[in-house]
Each structure stands twice: as structure tokens, then as C-alpha cells.
Design a protein around this motif. Structure first.
Motif, PDB file in Angstrom:
ATOM      1  N   ASN A 373     -46.730   7.240-151.694  1.00 12.37           N
ATOM      2  CA  ASN A 373     -46.664   7.316-153.146  1.00 12.37           C
ATOM      3  C   ASN A 373     -45.974   6.067-153.678  1.00 12.37           C
ATOM      4  N   SER A 374     -46.291   5.691-154.885  1.00 11.34           N
ATOM      5  CA  SER A 374     -45.698   4.500-155.479  1.00 11.34           C
ATOM      6  C   SER A 374     -44.180   4.605-155.471  1.00 11.34           C
ATOM      7  N   GLY A 375     -43.532   3.557-154.968  1.00 10.77           N
ATOM      8  CA  GLY A 375     -42.082   3.521-154.900  1.00 10.77           C
ATOM      9  C   GLY A 375     -41.508   3.920-153.565  1.00 10.77           C
ATOM     10  N   ASP A 376     -42.325   4.501-152.676  1.00  3.67           N
ATOM     11  CA  ASP A 376     -41.840   4.843-151.342  1.00  3.67           C
ATOM     12  C   ASP A 376     -41.548   3.567-150.548  1.00  3.67           C
ATOM     13  N   PRO A 377     -40.639   3.645-149.568  1.00  2.00           N
ATOM     14  CA  PRO A 377     -40.402   2.472-148.723  1.00  2.00           C
ATOM     15  C   PRO A 377     -41.669   2.069-147.990  1.00  2.00           C
ATOM     16  N   ALA A 378     -41.939   0.783-147.950  1.00  2.00           N
ATOM     17  CA  ALA A 378     -43.171   0.281-147.326  1.00  2.00           C
ATOM     18  C   ALA A 378     -42.993   0.212-145.818  1.00  2.00           C
ATOM     19  N   ASP A 379     -42.785   1.384-145.219  1.00  2.00           N
ATOM     20  CA  ASP A 379     -42.660   1.535-143.772  1.00  2.00           C
ATOM     21  C   ASP A 379     -43.996   2.087-143.274  1.00  2.00           C
ATOM     22  N   PHE A 380     -44.748   1.274-142.557  1.00  2.00           N
ATOM     23  CA  PHE A 380     -46.067   1.736-142.146  1.00  2.00           C
ATOM     24  C   PHE A 380     -46.465   1.120-140.813  1.00  2.00           C
ATOM     25  N   VAL A 381     -47.405   1.793-140.187  1.00  2.00           N
ATOM     26  CA  VAL A 381     -47.877   1.431-138.854  1.00  2.00           C
ATOM     27  C   VAL A 381     -49.386   1.243-138.921  1.00  2.00           C
ATOM     28  N   LEU A 382     -49.865   0.196-138.271  1.00  2.00           N
ATOM     29  CA  LEU A 382     -51.302  -0.002-138.085  1.00  2.00           C
ATOM     30  C   LEU A 382     -51.614   0.335-136.639  1.00  2.00           C
ATOM     31  N   PHE A 383     -52.463   1.333-136.474  1.00  2.00           N
ATOM     32  CA  PHE A 383     -52.716   1.911-135.147  1.00  2.00           C
ATOM     33  C   PHE A 383     -54.186   1.792-134.815  1.00  2.00           C
ATOM     34  N   ASP A 384     -54.472   1.361-133.596  1.00  2.00           N
ATOM     35  CA  ASP A 384     -55.862   1.271-133.136  1.00  2.00           C
ATOM     36  C   ASP A 384     -56.131   2.438-132.199  1.00  2.00           C
ATOM     37  N   PRO A 385     -56.811   3.485-132.673  1.00  2.00           N
ATOM     38  CA  PRO A 385     -57.033   4.654-131.818  1.00  2.00           C
ATOM     39  C   PRO A 385     -58.039   4.410-130.711  1.00  2.00           C
ATOM     40  N   ARG A 386     -58.698   3.249-130.732  1.00  2.00           N
ATOM     41  CA  ARG A 386     -59.725   2.956-129.723  1.00  2.00           C
ATOM     42  C   ARG A 386     -59.238   2.017-128.613  1.00  2.00           C
ATOM     43  N   GLU A 387     -58.093   1.390-128.808  1.00  2.00           N
ATOM     44  CA  GLU A 387     -57.643   0.405-127.815  1.00  2.00           C
ATOM     45  C   GLU A 387     -57.130   1.099-126.558  1.00  2.00           C
ATOM     46  N   ALA A 388     -57.723   0.741-125.430  1.00  2.00           N
ATOM     47  CA  ALA A 388     -57.276   1.261-124.142  1.00  2.00           C
ATOM     48  C   ALA A 388     -56.262   0.289-123.545  1.00  2.00           C
ATOM     49  N   TRP A 389     -55.178   0.839-122.998  1.00  2.00           N
ATOM     50  CA  TRP A 389     -54.161  -0.007-122.365  1.00  2.00           C
ATOM     51  C   TRP A 389     -53.565   0.739-121.182  1.00  2.00           C
ATOM     52  N   THR A 390     -53.183  -0.034-120.188  1.00  2.00           N
ATOM     53  CA  THR A 390     -52.590   0.530-118.981  1.00  2.00           C
ATOM     54  C   THR A 390     -51.080   0.386-119.053  1.00  2.00           C
ATOM     55  N   VAL A 391     -50.392   1.492-118.806  1.00  2.00           N
ATOM     56  CA  VAL A 391     -48.929   1.495-118.873  1.00  2.00           C
ATOM     57  C   VAL A 391     -48.383   0.889-117.590  1.00  2.00           C
ATOM     58  N   THR A 392     -47.732  -0.252-117.736  1.00  2.00           N
ATOM     59  CA  THR A 392     -47.090  -0.941-116.615  1.00  2.00           C
ATOM     60  C   THR A 392     -45.668  -1.282-117.026  1.00  2.00           C
ATOM     61  N   PRO A 393     -44.800  -1.600-116.079  1.00  2.00           N
ATOM     62  CA  PRO A 393     -43.451  -2.024-116.464  1.00  2.00           C
ATOM     63  C   PRO A 393     -43.457  -3.198-117.434  1.00  2.00           C
ATOM     64  N   ASP A 394     -44.383  -4.134-117.245  1.00  2.00           N
ATOM     65  CA  ASP A 394     -44.433  -5.303-118.116  1.00  2.00           C
ATOM     66  C   ASP A 394     -44.919  -4.968-119.520  1.00  2.00           C
ATOM     67  N   SER A 395     -45.624  -3.860-119.677  1.00  2.00           N
ATOM     68  CA  SER A 395     -46.159  -3.504-120.992  1.00  2.00           C
ATOM     69  C   SER A 395     -45.134  -2.787-121.862  1.00  2.00           C
ATOM     70  N   LEU A 396     -43.987  -2.432-121.301  1.00  2.00           N
ATOM     71  CA  LEU A 396     -42.974  -1.667-122.022  1.00  2.00           C
ATOM     72  C   LEU A 396     -41.802  -2.559-122.407  1.00  2.00           C
ATOM     73  N   PHE A 397     -41.358  -2.462-123.655  1.00  2.00           N
ATOM     74  CA  PHE A 397     -40.219  -3.238-124.133  1.00  2.00           C
ATOM     75  C   PHE A 397     -38.891  -2.593-123.747  1.00  2.00           C
ATOM     76  N   SER A 398     -38.879  -1.289-123.575  1.00  2.00           N
ATOM     77  CA  SER A 398     -37.664  -0.604-123.146  1.00  2.00           C
ATOM     78  C   SER A 398     -37.241  -1.075-121.762  1.00  2.00           C
ATOM     79  N   LYS A 399     -35.937  -1.084-121.517  1.00  2.00           N
ATOM     80  CA  LYS A 399     -35.457  -1.335-120.159  1.00  2.00           C
ATOM     81  C   LYS A 399     -35.875  -0.209-119.220  1.00  2.00           C
ATOM     82  N   GLY A 400     -36.068   0.989-119.780  1.00  2.00           N
ATOM     83  CA  GLY A 400     -36.450   2.142-118.975  1.00  2.00           C
ATOM     84  C   GLY A 400     -37.951   2.169-118.748  1.00  2.00           C
ATOM     85  N   LYS A 401     -38.356   2.032-117.498  1.00  2.00           N
ATOM     86  CA  LYS A 401     -39.782   2.081-117.147  1.00  2.00           C
ATOM     87  C   LYS A 401     -40.124   3.433-116.524  1.00  2.00           C
ATOM     88  N   ASN A 402     -39.236   4.380-116.628  1.00  2.00           N
ATOM     89  CA  ASN A 402     -39.351   5.672-115.961  1.00  2.00           C
ATOM     90  C   ASN A 402     -40.208   6.653-116.753  1.00  2.00           C
TER      91      ASN A 402
END
Length: 447
Positions: A373-402
Motif C-alpha cells: 500500500n502507498s506509504g509502506d516501507p519499500a521492502d521487497f523481494v524479486l523471486f524466480d520460481p523457475r530457477e534451479a540451483w544446487t545447495v552447496t557450501p559455496d552457495s550459502l552465505f551463512s557460516k553454517g552449511k549444516n
């Protein structure tokens, strides 16, 4: 309508059947209008959304960021980096730090570190300890913690056995206008086993925790909430028995809310086969029947929100015999992808995901929320529901790969994340397009 300073065009918006353009001004939502391929939006930074799905910034009501004291697992900078990549604009972090977040000084350390490392967000909202040292003996200084910035209280993974003390905690939290979040686990029934009691635990020769250990504590909390007329929030519900108790309580009008996590909607106790410590979590992964009960409870509103229970650990801590490994799954970066898998299966829809991971948790804990709605904080995400990706330690920004997702291919990924119209994360080809926007913030992350 005034001239926007940011326009993101050609987006898929769950509330409309046709592509839209998102217009922002001064860090706020200005409008969501039908896509006009000929619009110039003079004076604005114009980015092509190229058919990506537009979502509000998410809220995670249950995460562990480990700082202070356990920075080898995670620190606030890396944890918020994972949140940025996962689409979470608001992160509520638990109090099981070292020292425990039971004093204003620890709370202020957390918020100061967040502001220093991620000044444009994601925003950090500490959860204060319910009892001093999480020992369950005496209440923490709850008013002091609230003044310092805590938005809720919890004893996290060390549930308070003393019902009278817990009652007083609920009363004091209510006086402060805040909720208690309870980890429901009867403390004498295989606490922290990380394995469901059943056929799989018997076959593996592992001590298991029965689902009734969770349900007993759920029942106690519901009875107290009913007696006191005070809200209670139940963390990471994992089993059908708990769902049935919550459903009956809500039908009676008891002020109870609850959460579950994406890993309880996808994985079962079978993941522990081979003594897989990456699947060791508390409460434990349950049965297929429990998974189906949780999904139905989310769809029907019996369980109110999704949360990640992001619990990062260092690799060497998980690379131990099952009984010695700590419980926990790193979840900030896989949560939205796992949630969207359920939309592909027809079990949830995109408005459900928005309700569960954005609107309702923000409303429950009085956090910033973008409803477009007008005036709300402009906090938004652009998401690609079709993109396939493999979860690897290198793909994660967190220190936790568990995570039991390691090595698996997921479909659906965050492409960009804006907070206050400032990009805090962009990925791939979108990065170069957003460079002009990112130049305003030296803390925007890219991959």
C-alpha cells in the motif's frame, strides 16, 4: 502521483493476473500499477523485473545468529548476509548466546553490530531471555530487555519446567505488551535427542524423543494461556498431536499462536538414516503423517506462521558421532525455496507464503511490514520460481552449511532483495542492472 525515484518493471504480482510495475519514492511504496512497456519513468532508476515474482520482505521470527560468543558458528554480519540472500528483511534472533541475552548490554551489542555491518538492513530484533542464564530459576530483567530493544522473550531450547515461574513470565511479558515464545519439550523425556522415537530410531539403535514430549508442553502452555487470558506463541511445532491440541484451543478462543519450519514440511525421520547429523534437529524430524498434518494446519490457519529456526553450526561440530553432534539446521537461505516447492505441489499457494512468512509474523511481533500500500516501507523481494540451483557450501552465505539440503537441487531462488528501496542483495545478471542502486549502499551483497 509524484515522480518515483525507483521503478521496477514487468513483475508478476500474486494479487493481479497481469504484469505490474512497482514504483517507489523516498524509500516507500508509491504504487503497484499495470505494466506499461512504453513508460519511461523519467528521473527514476528503472530496473527490468523480467517477469520475476514480487514478494514483500519476509520476517523470520526464530533464528540463531550466535553472536556474542559463538562466532565460529555464525556472527551477526554473516547471519544477516544469509538473511539478505534469503529474502528476510526482519530477523528475530534467539537469546542463547554467550553471554546469554539477559541484560541490556548484550541486547545493545546485538543491535549495534547489526547497524554497523548492515546499516540498510536486514533489521535485527533480539528476543530476550525469559530467565537469567536460560537456567529456568529466576526471571530475567524483562522490562530492561524490552527497553533495550527486545521484541519478545523465550528460554529458547531450554524450556522452563517450573509452571509457576512460567506463568509469571507470561504475566510480566503481557504487562510489557510482548509475547513469550516457548520451545515445547517436556524436559525429562529424552531432551535434545534430535531423533524421533519410532521404528527408525529403533533400527538405528538411537535414543529417540516421542512426539508426546512436545505435546505435553503444548498442552501446559495452552492451559496457562486459557487460564490467564494471555497470548502464548509456540515455537517450531513438529507433530500431529500438537496440531490437534492447538486446533482445539483455537476453536475455544484460547489466545495461542504457533509456528513450524520448512524442514518439518519436507523431511522425515528417514533423513537420519546413515546417522546423518545434518538431519539432527530439535524437535526432531517426525513421520510422513506429521508432515501432512503440519501442511494442512498451515493451509487452514491452525499454525499461524513459518519460521526458519536457523541454527548454524561449524562443520567440525556436525562431523561427529550422532549422539555427540549438536542439533540444528541452517535455514535462512533455503526457506523460501522449500516453501515454494509446496506451491508447485498444490499444497499451498503464493498468498499463503506471503501470509505465513511476511504479513502474519510482522503483525504478531509488531515489526515493519510491506503490504504494497502507498506509504509502506519499500521492502521487497524479486523471486524466480523457475530457477534451479544446487545447495552447496559455496552457495550459502551463512557460516553454517549444516542442512540436509546439501547436494540437492531446489527450484526457486531470490534474485534481488531491497529494503527501503535500497538493494541489500542481488544475484547474477540482476547485479549489473542494480549497480546504480547499490552504489548508494556499500553493504549491498552480490553473488
Amino acid at each position: 502521483m509524484a515522480h518515483p525515484d525507483l521503478a521496477v518493471t514487468n513483475l508478476i504480482f500474486p494479487e493481479t493476473p497481469h504484469p505490474v510495475d512497482l514504483l517507489c519514492a523516498a524509500g516507500r511504496i508509491q504504487g503497484v500499477i499495470p505494466h506499461d512497456p512504453d513508460a519511461a519513468y523519467e528521473g527514476a532508476r528503472v530496473l527490468s523485473g523480467r517477469g520475476l515474482t514480487l514478494l514483500p520482505g519476509l520476517t523470520d521470527a526464530h533464528a540463531h545468529l550466535r553472536e556474542p560468543g559463538q562466532e565460529w558458528k555464525e556472527d551477526i554480519a554473516s547471519g544477516l548476509g544469509a538473511a539478505a540472500a534469503g529474502g528476510f528483511s526482519n530477523v528475530m534472533c534467539m537469546a542463547n548466546t554467550d553471554p546469554v541475552n539477559d541484560t541490556a548490554s548484550v541486547t545493545e551489542h546485538m543491535t549495534t553490530r547489526a547497524a554497523a555491518t548492515w546499516p540498510d538492513g536486514p533489521r535485527l530484533f533480539p528476543i530476550g531471555a525469559l530467565t537469567r542464564g536460560l537456567l529456568g530459576k529466576e526471571l530475567a530483567p524483562m522490562a530492561e530487555l524490552a527497553r533495550a530493544g527486545c521484541v519478545a522473550f523465550s528460554n529458547d531450547g531450554r524450556p522452563v519446567a517450573d509452571a509457576e515461574l512460567f506463568r509469571h513470565a507470561m504475566e510480566y511479558a503481557s504487562d510489557l505488551g510482548l509475547r513469550v515464545i516457548d520451545h515445547c519439550e517436556e524436559p525429562t523425556m529424552a531432551p535434545g535427542a534430535g531423533m524421533n522415537e519410532g521404528r527408525v530410531s529403533s533400527r538405528l539403535g538411537l535414543p529417540g524423543q516421542p512426539d508426546v514430549a512436545e505435546a505435553i508442553q503444548v498442552a501446559r502452555d495452552i492451559l496457562l494461556a486459557d487460564y490467564l487470558g494471555i497470548p502464548i506463541h509456540l515455537a517450531h511445532i513438529s507433530c500431529r498431536r500438537s496440531v490437534e491440541l492447538i486446533e482445539r484451543a483455537k476453536a475455544k478462543g484460547v489466545p495461542v499462536t504457533a509456528e513450524t519450519c520448512p524442514h518439518y514440511l519436507h523431511f522425515t525421520e528417514v533423513e537420519v538414516e546413515g546417522y546423518n547429523t545434518l538431519a539432527k534437529v530439535n524437535p526432531p524430524l517426525r513421520t510422513r503423517d506429521d508432515v501432512l498434518a503440519l501442511i494442512q494446519a498451515l493451509r487452514e490457519g491452525v499454525i499461524d506462521i513459518l519460521a526458519t529456526d536457523h541454527a548454524p553450526h561449524a562443520a567440525h561440530e556436525k562431523e561427529t558421532p550422532f549422539g555427540e553432534a549438536p542439533c540444528g539446521i541452517s535455514g535462512l537461505e533455503t526457506a523460501l525455496s522449500l516453501a515454494f516447492v509446496l506451491t508447485d505441489k498444490g499444497m499451498l499457494d503464493v498468498p499463503d507464503i506471503i501470509r505465513l512468512f511476511a504479513t502474519t509474523p510482522a503483525h504478531l511481533f509488531n515489526l515493519p511490514i510491506n503490504t504494497f500500500n502507498s506509504g509502506d516501507p519499500a521492502d521487497f523481494v524479486l523471486f524466480d520460481p523457475r530457477e534451479a540451483w544446487t545447495v552447496t557450501p559455496d552457495s550459502l552465505f551463512s557460516k553454517g552449511k549444516n542442512t540436509p539440503c546439501l547436494g540437492r537441487t531446489l527450484t526457486g531462488r531470490v534474485v534481488a532483495h531491497f529494503i527501503g528501496a535500497t538493494p541489500v542483495f542481488t544475484r547474477g545478471e540482476f547485479t549489473s542492472a542494480a549497480t546504480a542502486s547499490a552504489s548508494r549502499s556499500t553493504h549491498g551483497r552480490h553473488s
